[in-house]
Scaffold this motif. Sequence first.
Motif, mmCIF file in Angstrom:
data_model
loop_
_atom_site.group_PDB
_atom_site.id
_atom_site.type_symbol
_atom_site.label_atom_id
_atom_site.label_comp_id
_atom_site.label_asym_id
_atom_site.label_seq_id
_atom_site.Cartn_x
_atom_site.Cartn_y
_atom_site.Cartn_z
ATOM 1 N N GLY A 162 0.813 -1.213 0.000
ATOM 2 C CA GLY A 162 0.000 0.000 0.000
ATOM 3 C C GLY A 162 0.842 1.256 0.000
ATOM 4 O O GLY A 162 2.066 1.211 0.136
ATOM 5 N N SER A 163 0.177 2.376 -0.185
ATOM 6 C CA SER A 163 0.840 3.681 -0.128
ATOM 7 C C SER A 163 -0.114 4.666 0.522
ATOM 8 O O SER A 163 -1.331 4.465 0.515
ATOM 9 N N MET A 164 0.467 5.701 1.105
ATOM 10 C CA MET A 164 -0.358 6.695 1.786
ATOM 11 C C MET A 164 0.352 8.036 1.794
ATOM 12 O O MET A 164 1.587 8.100 1.755
ATOM 13 N N GLY A 165 -0.426 9.090 1.825
ATOM 14 C CA GLY A 165 0.125 10.419 1.985
ATOM 15 C C GLY A 165 0.509 10.625 3.439
ATOM 16 O O GLY A 165 -0.200 10.164 4.339
ATOM 17 N N ILE A 166 1.662 11.247 3.672
ATOM 18 C CA ILE A 166 2.108 11.495 5.044
ATOM 19 C C ILE A 166 2.582 12.936 5.181
ATOM 20 O O ILE A 166 2.922 13.588 4.190
ATOM 21 N N GLN A 167 2.627 13.400 6.404
ATOM 22 C CA GLN A 167 3.166 14.718 6.711
ATOM 23 C C GLN A 167 4.693 14.621 6.809
ATOM 24 O O GLN A 167 5.218 13.561 7.176
ATOM 25 N N PRO A 168 5.412 15.702 6.521
ATOM 26 C CA PRO A 168 6.879 15.659 6.629
ATOM 27 C C PRO A 168 7.373 15.280 8.020
ATOM 28 O O PRO A 168 8.472 14.753 8.172
ATOM 29 N N THR A 169 6.574 15.480 9.028
ATOM 30 C CA THR A 169 6.967 15.181 10.404
ATOM 31 C C THR A 169 6.701 13.725 10.809
ATOM 32 O O THR A 169 7.107 13.306 11.886
ATOM 33 N N GLU A 170 6.054 12.936 9.963
ATOM 34 C CA GLU A 170 5.713 11.549 10.291
ATOM 35 C C GLU A 170 6.891 10.613 10.032
ATOM 36 O O GLU A 170 6.800 9.691 9.230
#
Length: 70
Positions: free
Chosen positions: A24-32
């Motif tokens: 899978g893939s997901m959008g993440i925040q730069p801080t994650e």
Amino acid sequence: MPDVSAGKKVYLHEKIEHVYRVTGSMGIQPTEVEIIDDRKDKNEITMITCTVDGSERIAVQGKLINTIRK
């Protein structure tokens, strides 16, 4: 999102070839950053990339399915 869908294969070549299947893939925040933490009970890969315009980060994950000694 990048064009990497679940089920595609990822090949990591060193002296040994590791083959992963994308789960899978997901959008993440730069801080994650915890998304790349090692989990001792899992044989997995996590790759981080950005969208074409650089506005979002994408995490693509996969499970190890094969190891080939060369």
